[in-house]
Design a protein around this motif. Structure first.
Motif, short mmCIF file in Angstrom:
data_model
loop_
_atom_site.label_atom_id
_atom_site.label_comp_id
_atom_site.label_asym_id
_atom_site.label_seq_id
_atom_site.Cartn_x
_atom_site.Cartn_y
_atom_site.Cartn_z
N ILE A 236 -20.93 43.47 -35.64
CA ILE A 236 -19.49 43.61 -35.84
C ILE A 236 -18.87 42.22 -35.82
O ILE A 236 -19.16 41.41 -34.93
N ASN A 237 -18.03 41.97 -36.79
CA ASN A 237 -17.36 40.66 -36.86
C ASN A 237 -15.86 40.87 -36.94
O ASN A 237 -15.39 41.87 -37.49
N THR A 238 -15.12 39.94 -36.37
CA THR A 238 -13.68 39.95 -36.58
C THR A 238 -13.23 38.53 -36.93
O THR A 238 -14.05 37.62 -37.01
N VAL A 239 -11.93 38.37 -37.15
CA VAL A 239 -11.46 37.20 -37.90
C VAL A 239 -11.00 36.02 -37.06
O VAL A 239 -10.31 35.13 -37.56
N SER A 240 -11.36 36.01 -35.78
CA SER A 240 -11.20 34.81 -34.95
C SER A 240 -11.98 35.00 -33.66
O SER A 240 -12.13 36.13 -33.18
N PRO A 241 -12.48 33.92 -33.07
CA PRO A 241 -13.24 34.03 -31.82
C PRO A 241 -12.44 34.63 -30.67
O PRO A 241 -12.95 35.46 -29.91
N THR A 242 -11.18 34.22 -30.53
CA THR A 242 -10.37 34.74 -29.43
C THR A 242 -10.08 36.22 -29.59
O THR A 242 -10.14 36.99 -28.63
#
Length: 509
Positions: A236-242
């Motif tokens: 699963i990936n999202t659009v910023s580390p934070t």
């Protein structure tokens, strides 16, 4: 001999990845929001790095076929499981493709008259669940018959959330699909399905474990596509580390924080990039006076142009703040409703607002402009060209978001030497460094707590700093020099895709 072989290995080219992005929209073909822009820019950046990156979206009626001529790739694709599920052939579809000028296939389109071409809009239909389930099932059916097969499928946001679910259930063990790995990409966790996930009865709750109903089964409307995408994807990936860290907490997890915490080892965040060719103050056709870090003294000329356009007094000594945004609660504009009048009453400042959204915010800015016509200018509708003028003309941009998965406006503004004032959340936290005068570091002004006192204090800090042009100029230069190119993000994605392939091929991966 061993040394010679090791030297040869250094110069071996890494194998090219085959990547397929599946989404509900993708510029330049069709764009409604930020997702469409990412689906243009990220695959393009990956192709520039030598990888074979393609997209798969529905063929909407609004796509300009003269500008983007399509060729037939496969006819009479049958995504339904049986004739009982599709007695009238409504789900039978075709696959078209678009090749670039160099002959490279970069996009596939799912052609279906009933569910895409007859619709005037991309979103907003009662049967959207069927439309996105059809997209998810069709892409897998197509890949079973296609001569081109990706190493990784990237399912973008909730509309593609059933792809991992179908893959690991109905198509489990399929010899043609099994080698492919799947990334599920979360662009905004607050949108999960066809319903408001905050208000779901026990009877309608979707655990994600039951089989996906047939296309024409009313139960399909009750599925949480986002939950299922998270449950079944390899990574699963999202659009910023934070934001990737935030969504594992109750405050930001939108009811899925426990599931995301369980998946923590497979969850990552990569900051979105921006198109540095489009957002470039040296060449932007919407900017009257072009400039760069060495000619920043031309930026105040654009400020004068903007002040005149909004009928504000022309002055370079008054700090001019800008907002280019959807006017919604997520964007934290309630803080400005609380603190705005006090700031305008007590400080010599100006504000321009470009955007549209919720009625209460539209009314607030209308009333503010009426009460302070010498200080506030508004354009309450979306205008991309005017947005570029604002970036080039204002001194600072205000982005006090409640949450912000990635955010683009802060990066776009910084490209123009416009100093961002942001809340420390999501992609804002990852892209803006708080100004520290003693160390002469920082690219903007950052506050942490979501309350009007923290926001007010940071606004005052920015206004006071503006009184020192040399310090302000240094912040501008550092902001302009920050690297938010898609090339940087694309390289991180390549590493993520390699990990995904590795995870997928692990036993019980």
């Amino acid at each position: 001999m061993a040394n010679i072989i090791s030297q040869i290995n250094i110069f071996k080219r890494e194998p090219k990845l085959r990547l397929l992005f599946v989404a509900s929209e993708a510029a330049p073909f069709i764009k409604v929001g930020g997702l469409g822009e990412v689906m243009r820019s990220l695959p393009k950046a990956l192709r520039d790095l030598g990888h074979d990156a393609r997209i798969f979206i529905p063929k909407y009626a609004a796509i300009d076929l003269e500008k983007y001529p399509l060729r037939s790739e496969f006819k009479d694709l049958r995504p339904a499981s049986s004739e009982e599920e599709d007695p009238h052939g409504l789900f039978v579809s075709n696959i078209l493709r678009y090749d670039s000028d160099s002959g490279e296939t970069i996009a596939y389109f799912l052609e279906n008259m009933e569910y895409y071409e007859k619709r005037a809009n991309v979103y907003g239909y009662a049967d959207d669940a069927i439309r996105w389930a059809l997209l998810s099932r069709a892409v897998l059916e197509f890949l079973r018959v296609s001569s081109w097969r990706p190493d990784v499928i990237i399912a973008a946001d909730w509309q593609s959330g059933l792809i991992p679910n179908y893959f690991h259930t109905i198509y489990k063990g399929d010899p043609k699909l099994s080698p492919m790995a799947i990334v599920f990409s979360i662009h905004n966790l607050s949108f999960q399905a066809m319903f408001d996930h905050h208000f779901v009865s026990e009877m309608d709750y979707d655990s994600g474990k039951e089989a996906i109903p047939a296309f024409n089964d009313p139960r399909l409307l009750k599925l949480n596509f986002m939950r299922r995408g998270i449950m079944y994807a390899d990574v699963i990936n999202t659009v910023s580390p934070t934001y990737a860290k935030e969504i594992t907490t109750p405050e930001y997890g939108e009811g899925l924080h426990e599931l995301l915490s369980e998946k923590r080892s497979r969850l990552s965040g990569i900051l979105n990039g921006i198109d540095t060719e489009i957002y470039n103050p040296e060449t932007d056709p919407n900017v009257q006076f072009h400039y760069d870090t060495k000619t920043l003294d031309l930026k105040p000329k654009n400020k004068s142009v903007l002040q005149q356009k909004f009928n504000l007094p022309v002055s370079d000594t008054i700090p001019l703040f800008g907002i280019v945004s959807r006017l919604t609660d997520q964007k934290g504009l309630g803080l400005l409703m609380d603190a705005g009048e006090s700031l305008l009453e007590n400080f010599d400042m100006q504000l321009v607002v470009v955007g549209s959204g919720e009625g209460r915010f539209m009314n607030f800015f209308q009333e503010l402009a009426k009460k302070y016509p010498q200080k506030v200018g508004i354009h309450l509708s979306y205008d991309e060209a005017l947005g570029h003028m604002v970036y080039a003309g204002v001194d600072a941009t205000i982005i006090p978001s409640r949450f912000e998965p990635s955010g683009l406006t802060q990066m776009e503004a910084m490209r123009y030497g416009t100093v961002p004032l942001v809340r420390k959340t999501g992609g804002l936290a990852d892209s803006v460094v708080d100004y520290e005068p003693t160390n002469k570091t920082g690219t903007g002004f950052v506050f942490e707590k979501f309350d009007n006192r923290a926001f007010y204090g940071t606004m005052v800090r920015a206004i006071e700093t503006y009184r020192y042009p040399e310090f302000w100029r240094d912040i501008q230069k550092r902001a302009m020099q920050a690297d938010f190119s898609w090339t940087k993000s694309a390289r991180e994605y390549v590493e993520l895709f390699k990990k995904t392939i590795k995870y997928h091929h692990q036993p019980n991966g």
